[in-house]
Design an enzyme around this catalytic site. Structure first.
Site, PDB file in Angstrom:
ATOM      1  N   ASP A  12       0.851  -1.171   0.000  1.00  0.00           N
ATOM      2  CA  ASP A  12       0.000   0.000   0.000  1.00  0.00           C
ATOM      3  C   ASP A  12       0.900   1.238   0.000  1.00  0.00           C
ATOM      4  O   ASP A  12       2.110   1.147   0.221  1.00  0.00           O
ATOM      5  CB  ASP A  12      -0.878  -0.033   1.258  1.00  0.00           C
ATOM      6  CG  ASP A  12      -1.671   1.235   1.461  1.00  0.00           C
ATOM      7  OD1 ASP A  12      -2.437   1.603   0.549  1.00  0.00           O
ATOM      8  OD2 ASP A  12      -1.516   1.868   2.524  1.00  0.00           O
ATOM      9  N   ALA A  14      -0.142   5.218   1.254  1.00  0.00           N
ATOM     10  CA  ALA A  14      -0.288   6.087   2.432  1.00  0.00           C
ATOM     11  C   ALA A  14      -0.372   5.262   3.713  1.00  0.00           C
ATOM     12  O   ALA A  14      -1.186   4.354   3.832  1.00  0.00           O
ATOM     13  CB  ALA A  14      -1.519   6.972   2.297  1.00  0.00           C
ATOM     14  N   LYS A  53     -11.825   5.916  -2.975  1.00  0.00           N
ATOM     15  CA  LYS A  53     -12.261   7.152  -2.327  1.00  0.00           C
ATOM     16  C   LYS A  53     -13.756   7.447  -2.492  1.00  0.00           C
ATOM     17  O   LYS A  53     -14.394   7.973  -1.578  1.00  0.00           O
ATOM     18  CB  LYS A  53     -11.425   8.335  -2.825  1.00  0.00           C
ATOM     19  CG  LYS A  53      -9.929   8.176  -2.572  1.00  0.00           C
ATOM     20  CD  LYS A  53      -9.635   7.721  -1.144  1.00  0.00           C
ATOM     21  CE  LYS A  53      -8.159   7.461  -0.919  1.00  0.00           C
ATOM     22  NZ  LYS A  53      -7.887   6.732   0.337  1.00  0.00           N
ATOM     23  N   ASP A 186      -1.809  -0.971   5.806  1.00  0.00           N
ATOM     24  CA  ASP A 186      -2.110  -0.449   7.140  1.00  0.00           C
ATOM     25  C   ASP A 186      -3.603  -0.434   7.452  1.00  0.00           C
ATOM     26  O   ASP A 186      -3.988   0.020   8.530  1.00  0.00           O
ATOM     27  CB  ASP A 186      -1.547   0.966   7.313  1.00  0.00           C
ATOM     28  CG  ASP A 186      -2.288   1.993   6.470  1.00  0.00           C
ATOM     29  OD1 ASP A 186      -2.350   1.811   5.236  1.00  0.00           O
ATOM     30  OD2 ASP A 186      -2.796   2.982   7.029  1.00  0.00           O
TER      31      ASP A 186
END
Length: 269
Positions: A12, A14, A53, A186
């Site tokens: 990933d 960010a 998003k 994360d």
């Protein structure tokens, strides 16, 4: 059974490779909702983190408190047109925040060197769209973090928690078996992406969404408070389905060794 070993890592962005604390998406969503007259909390904003998003916006609007606030402000329930408008407003804000939070997490460049010395191929997936990550990819490359392939959320239908983006990496990088891949992320959505693709999965806890602090804020905590926050972050991700949980990517090497041990014993993800 033929013995195989890991030969690919899919990361990933960010909160994993860049943007310690995953601050860029948090700031962007909170600003866009505030501009629409809805004050959302950090925890409400982080809950769908890791998803594409537009889907992230939908899930935020499904939250009962947020939806009640929307109806009080706008006099009606939200609809798909509202999702589209919020997403349209998000794009430029998100780009600004990504530019502000594009620093590589400590150890990322060194890890890429080590993986390539191992003969690994390196892929990546993200909840960001292609237009959102173009600048990030260049900035990361300038910092020594340049994967062999990157798939954006709008380039794989059903990405996160679906397996499509991860599997596009497998195809492009010509990985013989998904069992030879480790997905590092994360967020729960990113971990499920890897699990649904049949990969080993590793959740990074302190550099990303679960802790949610910038590197400077994390390092500034008193010892007792840091221990409390760390324990809470681990609890937040302990049920995400990851095969392993680690502080950050600097702790990945022993995990790779253990996965290869398990593969040698005939285990599969």
């Amino acid at each position: 059974m033929t013995q195989i070993q890991l030969n690919a890592a899919i990361f990933d962005w960010a909160g994993t490779l860049v943007d310690f604390g995953s601050r860029a998406p948090l700031s962007a969503f909170m600003q866009v909702f505030a501009d629409a007259g809805i004050a959302v909390t950090e925890s409400e904003t982080r809950a769908p983190m890791g998803t594409e998003k537009k889907e992230h916006i939908r899930r935020m609007l499904r939250d009962s408190r947020t939806q009640n606030c929307w109806q009080e402000k706008h006099g009606r329930p939200s609809n798909e047109s509202d999702v589209e408008e919020l997403y349209r407003q998000l794009a430029p804000v998100q780009l600004q925040e990504i530019d502000r939070h594009s620093r590589a997490v400590p150890g990322a460049a060194e890890l890429f060197v080590e993986l390539r010395q191992r003969g690994f191929k390196i892929g990546s997936t993200t909840g960001y769209s292609r237009s959102m990550i173009e600048g990030l990819l260049k900035s990361a490359a300038d910092q020594g973090v340049e994967p062999d392939f990157a798939v954006a959320a709008d380039e794989a239908a059903g990405a996160r928690p679906g397996p499509a983006a991860a599997l596009k990496n497998v195809i492009e990088l010509e990985i013989p078996s998904v069992a030879q891949c480790v997905k590092v992320d994360d967020t729960a959505a990113g971990i499920m992406e890897g699990r649904n693709a049949g990969m080993w999965t590793v959740a990074v806890v302190l550099s990303g969404n679960a802790l949610g602090l910038s590197l400077e804020a994390w390092q500034a905590l008193e010892v007792d408070e840091a221990a409390r926050r760390k324990a809470a972050a681990y609890r937040a991700l302990e049920g995400c389905g990851a095969h392993y949980l680690i502080d950050d990517i600097t702790r990945l090497e022993p995990v790779l060794v253990d996965i290869n041990r398990r593969l040698a014993l005939g285990e599969r993800p």
